[in-house]
Design a protein around this motif. Structure first.
Motif, PDB file in Angstrom:
ATOM      1  N   UNK A  18       0.831  -1.208   0.000  1.00 57.85           N
ATOM      2  CA  UNK A  18       0.000   0.000   0.000  1.00 57.85           C
ATOM      3  C   UNK A  18       0.863   1.254   0.000  1.00 57.85           C
ATOM      4  N   UNK A  19       1.911   1.277   0.802  1.00 57.85           N
ATOM      5  CA  UNK A  19       2.792   2.449   0.886  1.00 57.85           C
ATOM      6  C   UNK A  19       3.486   2.742  -0.444  1.00 57.85           C
ATOM      7  N   UNK A  20       3.805   1.666  -1.195  1.00 57.02           N
ATOM      8  CA  UNK A  20       4.552   1.844  -2.435  1.00 57.02           C
ATOM      9  C   UNK A  20       3.659   1.874  -3.675  1.00 57.02           C
ATOM     10  N   UNK A  21       2.376   1.642  -3.497  1.00 61.00           N
ATOM     11  CA  UNK A  21       1.447   1.725  -4.635  1.00 61.00           C
ATOM     12  C   UNK A  21       1.588   0.593  -5.624  1.00 61.00           C
ATOM     13  N   UNK A  22       1.868  -0.618  -5.131  1.00 60.85           N
ATOM     14  CA  UNK A  22       1.964  -1.793  -6.002  1.00 60.85           C
ATOM     15  C   UNK A  22       1.076  -2.892  -5.436  1.00 60.85           C
ATOM     16  N   UNK A  23       0.741  -3.849  -6.235  1.00 61.37           N
ATOM     17  CA  UNK A  23      -0.105  -4.948  -5.762  1.00 61.37           C
ATOM     18  C   UNK A  23       0.730  -5.976  -5.003  1.00 61.37           C
ATOM     19  N   UNK A  24       0.054  -6.770  -4.237  1.00 63.09           N
ATOM     20  CA  UNK A  24       0.755  -7.848  -3.528  1.00 63.09           C
ATOM     21  C   UNK A  24       1.343  -8.850  -4.508  1.00 63.09           C
ATOM     22  N   UNK A  25       0.625  -9.121  -5.598  1.00 59.69           N
ATOM     23  CA  UNK A  25       1.132 -10.081  -6.589  1.00 59.69           C
ATOM     24  C   UNK A  25       2.432  -9.578  -7.203  1.00 59.69           C
ATOM     25  N   UNK A  26       2.502  -8.283  -7.499  1.00 62.27           N
ATOM     26  CA  UNK A  26       3.737  -7.716  -8.054  1.00 62.27           C
ATOM     27  C   UNK A  26       4.870  -7.814  -7.043  1.00 62.27           C
ATOM     28  N   UNK A  27       4.548  -7.530  -5.794  1.00 68.26           N
ATOM     29  CA  UNK A  27       5.556  -7.618  -4.743  1.00 68.26           C
ATOM     30  C   UNK A  27       6.087  -9.045  -4.611  1.00 68.26           C
ATOM     31  N   UNK A  28       5.189 -10.028  -4.694  1.00 64.90           N
ATOM     32  CA  UNK A  28       5.624 -11.431  -4.624  1.00 64.90           C
ATOM     33  C   UNK A  28       6.499 -11.793  -5.826  1.00 64.90           C
ATOM     34  N   UNK A  29       6.171 -11.236  -6.987  1.00 64.32           N
ATOM     35  CA  UNK A  29       6.982 -11.506  -8.185  1.00 64.32           C
ATOM     36  C   UNK A  29       8.399 -10.958  -8.002  1.00 64.32           C
ATOM     37  N   UNK A  59       8.384  -9.748   6.630  1.00 65.58           N
ATOM     38  CA  UNK A  59       8.447  -8.304   6.862  1.00 65.58           C
ATOM     39  C   UNK A  59       9.494  -7.663   5.950  1.00 65.58           C
ATOM     40  N   UNK A  60       9.107  -6.512   5.400  1.00 68.61           N
ATOM     41  CA  UNK A  60       9.991  -5.736   4.528  1.00 68.61           C
ATOM     42  C   UNK A  60      10.499  -4.528   5.307  1.00 68.61           C
ATOM     43  N   UNK A  61      11.636  -3.973   4.828  1.00 68.00           N
ATOM     44  CA  UNK A  61      12.187  -2.790   5.510  1.00 68.00           C
ATOM     45  C   UNK A  61      12.361  -1.637   4.531  1.00 68.00           C
ATOM     46  N   UNK A  62      12.912  -0.533   5.037  1.00 70.87           N
ATOM     47  CA  UNK A  62      13.050   0.673   4.217  1.00 70.87           C
ATOM     48  C   UNK A  62      14.022   0.476   3.059  1.00 70.87           C
ATOM     49  N   UNK A  63      15.026  -0.351   3.230  1.00 72.22           N
ATOM     50  CA  UNK A  63      15.965  -0.604   2.142  1.00 72.22           C
ATOM     51  C   UNK A  63      15.313  -1.439   1.037  1.00 72.22           C
ATOM     52  N   UNK A  64      14.401  -2.314   1.429  1.00 75.33           N
ATOM     53  CA  UNK A  64      13.626  -3.043   0.415  1.00 75.33           C
ATOM     54  C   UNK A  64      12.840  -2.068  -0.448  1.00 75.33           C
ATOM     55  N   UNK A  65      12.303  -1.032   0.177  1.00 70.17           N
ATOM     56  CA  UNK A  65      11.543  -0.017  -0.584  1.00 70.17           C
ATOM     57  C   UNK A  65      12.432   0.653  -1.614  1.00 70.17           C
ATOM     58  N   UNK A  66      13.656   0.951  -1.215  1.00 68.31           N
ATOM     59  CA  UNK A  66      14.580   1.604  -2.152  1.00 68.31           C
ATOM     60  C   UNK A  66      14.893   0.689  -3.338  1.00 68.31           C
ATOM     61  N   UNK A  67      15.185  -0.579  -3.059  1.00 69.51           N
ATOM     62  CA  UNK A  67      15.483  -1.526  -4.142  1.00 69.51           C
ATOM     63  C   UNK A  67      14.269  -1.724  -5.045  1.00 69.51           C
TER      64      UNK A  67
END
Length: 272
Positions: A10-21, A40-48
């Motif tokens: 939700x914070x990054x504006x992507x779907x869960x399916x895309x995140x899993x991909x 659990x994801x972290x702030x560095x995951x958001x950057x990548x």
């Protein structure tokens, strides 16, 4: 901070399916909580992840994006960008060709009625053609699947073409000896960079008397249907110099009757 998959997506504006991909390609690597099995994801995951989405916006394939995120120098990144640029340029070239083809076909359709049963002189380009019928009956083309598929892949530049043998036109017999098959002009072979094979016959370019006729569906070619063109050739002191060729332009269902617009080319030379 750490985020569960729903919050992170939700914070990054992507779907869960895309995140899993992206997780599947090791672009992001969430930490699994051994107590509740949540990831659990972290702030560095958001950057990548955001960097990966930026690469994807440049039309770089996801597998290549994964490589850039995991281990890549500036040269690696530049090479992927250049490759994406070349592919985009090729896509634009093909789209531009298709746009020009649509313009050409639109002009042809608009001029069809004015060309019906009217003879004109013109130059027909050389053609490459695969014979697929005897008259209207399909032949066994086992072993030619690769050639057929290659020609089907380049529609609408390829087209359904007929050939009427010269000897048949000059004889007294009717109906005529003809065949159909997929074809493409040698000009578009060059533009598309198509690899040809030995199954394709070559019909050389020629000066032709050309016209358009209407033919009922499934009707055999007859000399009578071409009589007006043969009369034109005789009246202008031309002689037929090779096999007659032509193409199926389009088929319409007119008042419950299917009929086809056929473009005819009869190669000629002047009589002396």
């Amino acid at each position: 901070m750490k985020y569960c998959i729903g919050e992170f997506s939700s914070l990054l504006g992507i779907t869960r399916d895309t995140l899993r991909l992206y997780e599947k390609h090791d672009i992001v690597k969430p930490v699994k909580d051994r107590h509740n099995s949540y990831r659990y994801f972290n702030d560095m995951d958001a950057r990548d992840l955001l960097m990966s989405r930026w690469y994807r916006s440049l039309k770089i394939p996801l597998q290549d994006v994964a490589g850039l995120i995991q281990n890549a120098s500036l040269d690696d990144i530049l090479n992927k960008m250049e490759h994406s640029k070349q592919e985009l340029e090729e896509e634009i070239r093909k789209s531009t060709m298709l746009l020009h083809k649509l313009d050409e076909l639109s002009r042809e359709v608009q001029s069809l009625e004015g060309r019906l049963y009217r003879c004109t002189l013109g130059d027909r380009p050389g053609l490459y053609r695969l014979k697929q019928t005897e008259k209207n009956n399909l032949l066994n083309t086992k072993g030619l699947e690769g050639t057929i598929n290659a020609l089907m892949e380049v529609l609408p530049y390829s087209f359904y073409c007929f050939r009427i043998e010269r000897e048949s036109i000059e004889s007294e017999e009717d109906p005529l000896d003809y065949s159909w098959g997929l074809s493409i002009s040698e000009d578009e072979v060059r533009q598309l960079g198509i690899a040809l094979d030995e199954h394709l016959e070559y019909i050389p370019p020629s000066r032709c008397v050309s016209s358009v006729i209407l033919s009922p569906q499934n009707e055999h070619f007859s000399k009578e249907a071409l009589r007006f063109m043969l009369n034109y050739i005789h009246e202008h002191c031309y002689t037929i110099s090779g096999a007659v060729s032509g193409r199926l332009m389009l088929t319409e269902n007119h008042e419950g009757t299917k009929r086809s617009f056929l473009e005819i080319h009869i190669p000629i030379e002047e009589s002396y």
